[in-house]
Design an enzyme around this catalytic site. Structure first.
Site, PDB file in Angstrom:
ATOM      1  N   SER A  36       0.870  -1.227  -0.078  1.00  0.00           N
ATOM      2  CA  SER A  36       0.003   0.059   0.037  1.00  0.00           C
ATOM      3  C   SER A  36       1.023   1.387   0.031  1.00  0.00           C
ATOM      4  O   SER A  36       1.902   1.161   0.505  1.00  0.00           O
ATOM      5  CB  SER A  36      -0.975  -0.045   1.273  1.00  0.00           C
ATOM      6  N   TYR A  53      -0.971  -0.764  10.145  1.00  0.00           N
ATOM      7  CA  TYR A  53      -1.110  -0.908   8.626  1.00  0.00           C
ATOM      8  C   TYR A  53       0.246  -0.490   7.953  1.00  0.00           C
ATOM      9  O   TYR A  53       0.682  -1.208   7.005  1.00  0.00           O
ATOM     10  CB  TYR A  53      -2.462  -0.079   8.101  1.00  0.00           C
ATOM     11  N   LYS A  55       2.520  -3.086   5.862  1.00  0.00           N
ATOM     12  CA  LYS A  55       2.648  -2.793   4.293  1.00  0.00           C
ATOM     13  C   LYS A  55       3.880  -2.534   4.064  1.00  0.00           C
ATOM     14  O   LYS A  55       4.540  -2.825   2.963  1.00  0.00           O
ATOM     15  CB  LYS A  55       1.766  -1.895   3.884  1.00  0.00           C
TER      16      LYS A  55
HETATM   17  P1  NDP Z   1     -11.671  -5.352   0.544  1.00  0.00           P
HETATM   18  O1  NDP Z   1     -11.979  -4.968   2.016  1.00  0.00           O
HETATM   19  O2  NDP Z   1     -12.465  -4.506  -0.503  1.00  0.00           O
HETATM   20  O3  NDP Z   1     -11.371  -6.708   0.167  1.00  0.00           O
HETATM   21  C1  NDP Z   1     -10.842  -7.460   1.017  1.00  0.00           C
HETATM   22  C2  NDP Z   1     -10.896  -9.033   0.642  1.00  0.00           C
HETATM   23  O4  NDP Z   1      -9.873  -9.942   1.752  1.00  0.00           O
HETATM   24  C3  NDP Z   1     -12.268  -9.244   1.273  1.00  0.00           C
HETATM   25  O5  NDP Z   1     -12.902 -10.314   0.588  1.00  0.00           O
HETATM   26  C4  NDP Z   1     -12.080 -10.117   2.915  1.00  0.00           C
HETATM   27  O6  NDP Z   1     -12.970 -11.103   3.257  1.00  0.00           O
HETATM   28  C5  NDP Z   1     -10.557 -10.805   2.609  1.00  0.00           C
HETATM   29  N1  NDP Z   1     -10.113 -10.979   3.748  1.00  0.00           N
HETATM   30  C6  NDP Z   1      -9.708 -10.171   4.808  1.00  0.00           C
HETATM   31  N2  NDP Z   1      -9.365 -10.983   5.765  1.00  0.00           N
HETATM   32  C7  NDP Z   1      -8.972 -12.103   5.511  1.00  0.00           C
HETATM   33  C8  NDP Z   1      -8.543 -13.125   5.939  1.00  0.00           C
HETATM   34  N3  NDP Z   1      -7.740 -13.152   7.172  1.00  0.00           N
HETATM   35  N4  NDP Z   1      -8.153 -14.273   5.074  1.00  0.00           N
HETATM   36  C9  NDP Z   1      -8.604 -14.355   3.845  1.00  0.00           C
HETATM   37  N5  NDP Z   1      -9.391 -13.375   3.446  1.00  0.00           N
HETATM   38  C10 NDP Z   1      -9.414 -12.148   3.962  1.00  0.00           C
HETATM   39  O7  NDP Z   1     -10.084  -4.753   0.229  1.00  0.00           O
HETATM   40  P2  NDP Z   1      -9.589  -3.905  -1.130  1.00  0.00           P
HETATM   41  O8  NDP Z   1      -9.905  -4.652  -2.294  1.00  0.00           O
HETATM   42  O9  NDP Z   1      -9.812  -2.642  -0.994  1.00  0.00           O
HETATM   43  O10 NDP Z   1      -7.923  -4.405  -0.904  1.00  0.00           O
HETATM   44  C11 NDP Z   1      -7.256  -5.554  -1.218  1.00  0.00           C
HETATM   45  C12 NDP Z   1      -5.890  -5.227  -1.081  1.00  0.00           C
HETATM   46  O11 NDP Z   1      -5.223  -4.052  -1.298  1.00  0.00           O
HETATM   47  C13 NDP Z   1      -5.611  -5.112   0.705  1.00  0.00           C
HETATM   48  O12 NDP Z   1      -4.381  -5.949   0.873  1.00  0.00           O
HETATM   49  C14 NDP Z   1      -5.446  -3.762   0.967  1.00  0.00           C
HETATM   50  O13 NDP Z   1      -4.557  -3.610   2.230  1.00  0.00           O
HETATM   51  C15 NDP Z   1      -4.844  -3.326  -0.194  1.00  0.00           C
HETATM   52  N6  NDP Z   1      -4.752  -1.838  -0.339  1.00  0.00           N
HETATM   53  C16 NDP Z   1      -6.162  -1.305  -0.626  1.00  0.00           C
HETATM   54  C17 NDP Z   1      -6.244   0.227  -0.984  1.00  0.00           C
HETATM   55  C18 NDP Z   1      -7.897   0.768  -1.126  1.00  0.00           C
HETATM   56  O14 NDP Z   1      -7.585   1.966  -1.375  1.00  0.00           O
HETATM   57  N7  NDP Z   1      -8.703   0.191  -1.208  1.00  0.00           N
HETATM   58  C19 NDP Z   1      -5.361   0.776  -0.893  1.00  0.00           C
HETATM   59  C20 NDP Z   1      -3.971   0.201  -0.731  1.00  0.00           C
HETATM   60  C21 NDP Z   1      -3.817  -0.900  -0.363  1.00  0.00           C
HETATM   61  P3  NDP Z   1     -14.111 -10.487   4.271  1.00  0.00           P
HETATM   62  O15 NDP Z   1     -15.512 -10.343   2.933  1.00  0.00           O
HETATM   63  O16 NDP Z   1     -14.380 -11.761   5.186  1.00  0.00           O
HETATM   64  O17 NDP Z   1     -13.793  -9.227   4.816  1.00  0.00           O
END
Ligand code: NDP
Length: 257
Positions: free
Chosen positions: A142, A154, A158
């Site tokens: 991130s 976080y 990251k």
């Molecule tokens: P979302 O919250 O939209 O989706 C995250 C997904 O990860 C969900 O399906 C969630 O499942 C799943 N998840 C969470 N914890 C676990 C776990 N312990 N085991 C398996 N699955 C898990 O996130 P984004 O798509 O926005 O983010 C994706 C990645 O990008 C992340 O790593 C985030 O930190 C990174 N990121 C996102 C940014 C943004 O602005 N959106 C910016 C920078 C980085 P559940 O439905 O159960 O919660």
């Protein structure tokens, strides 16, 4: 771009957001895709799109902090499709708080999912990749790795993911395995809604104003879309990036130092 025919990919956290966009793009390129997520029901829409794209997809219930679940379901993938070629370590969570109120529990959960989860999945997948002398691991870091207000946990996780990417690339390169990372900025997903909720706690009084000012100050003049990140992840997962390893690409519409 990206011919993934006959390749097998795992995308963690692939049910929603950036993970779902990545799973779909890999499938459109011909890959068979396994979504590892805590909640497989939310993956149904993505699985339907994968099917429409003419590829195969499965959703397996995996918490990326749980080594047994990871190993068991990687075996399921290998039993079904014979191998693992691509791992996208995308699962992540936020638990924002300024330092005075940051609980040890919220520190641990964020480190566990974002950092330890990436380590556990990479460790399990590389065993299969080494045997075939081929693999692509793409981490999702991130922009917060360079510091983000109210995100000591976080940002630490990251930044750790970026260190892991570089160290692993050195270990795994001789085995035909590339390890790279993307570092997204502000991307419109459910997670950005979590940011909205935690904004006040981080000293941001009006999230909509914050978003407007973000757009105004961003050279590309918009927030990011999950597909913006999926495009770069799939490039790094492709053979077109064969001579790229240990790199972090910021997908944030702006230069990041
Ligand atoms: P979302 O919250 O939209 O989706 C995250 C997904 O990860 C969900 O399906 C969630 O499942 C799943 N998840 C969470 N914890 C676990 C776990 N312990 N085991 C398996 N699955 C898990 O996130 P984004 O798509 O926005 O983010 C994706 C990645 O990008 C992340 O790593 C985030 O930190 C990174 N990121 C996102 C940014 C943004 O602005 N959106 C910016 C920078 C980085 P559940 O439905 O159960 O919660």
């Amino acid at each position: 771009m990206g011919n993934f025919r006959n390749l097998v990919a795992i995308v963690t956290g692939g049910a929603r957001g950036i993970g779902a966009a990545t799973a779909l793009k890999l499938a459109k390129g011909g890959a068979k895709v396994a979504i590892f997520d805590r909640n497989t029901e939310t993956a149904e829409e993505t699985l339907a799109k994968i099917k429409d794209a003419g590829s195969e997809g499965i959703a397996l219930e995996v918490d990326v902090t749980n080594r047994q679940q990871i190993e068991k379901e990687m075996e399921t993938v290998v039993d079904q499709w014979g191998k693992i070629d691509i791992l996208v370590n995308n699962a992540g969570i936020l638990k924002d708080s300024m330092i005075d109120n940051l609980s040890e529990e919220d520190w641990e959960q964020v480190i566990d999912v974002n950092l330890k989860g990436s380590f556990l999945c990479a460790q399990a997948a590389q065993k299969y990749m080494k045997k075939q002398n081929y693999g692509k691991i793409v981490m999702v870091s991130s922009q917060a790795a360079v510091g983000s207000l109210g995100r000591v946990n976080y940002s630490s996780a990251k930044a750790g993911v970026q260190g892991m990417t570089k160290a692993l690339s050195m270990e795994l390169g001789p085995f035909g395995i590339n390890v790279n990372a993307v570092a997204p900025g502000f991307i419109d997903t459910d997670m950005s809604e979590v940011s909205r909720i935690s904004a006040k706690m981080r000293g941001i009084d009006d999230f909509d104003e914050f978003k407007k000012s973000f757009i105004k100050n961003n050279p590309i003049q918009r927030v990011g879309r999950p597909e913006d990140v999926a495009n770069v992840i799939t490039f790094l997962a492709s053979d077109e990036a064969e001579y790229v390893t240990g790199q972090v690409i910021y997908v944030s519409g702006r230069p990041v130092i």
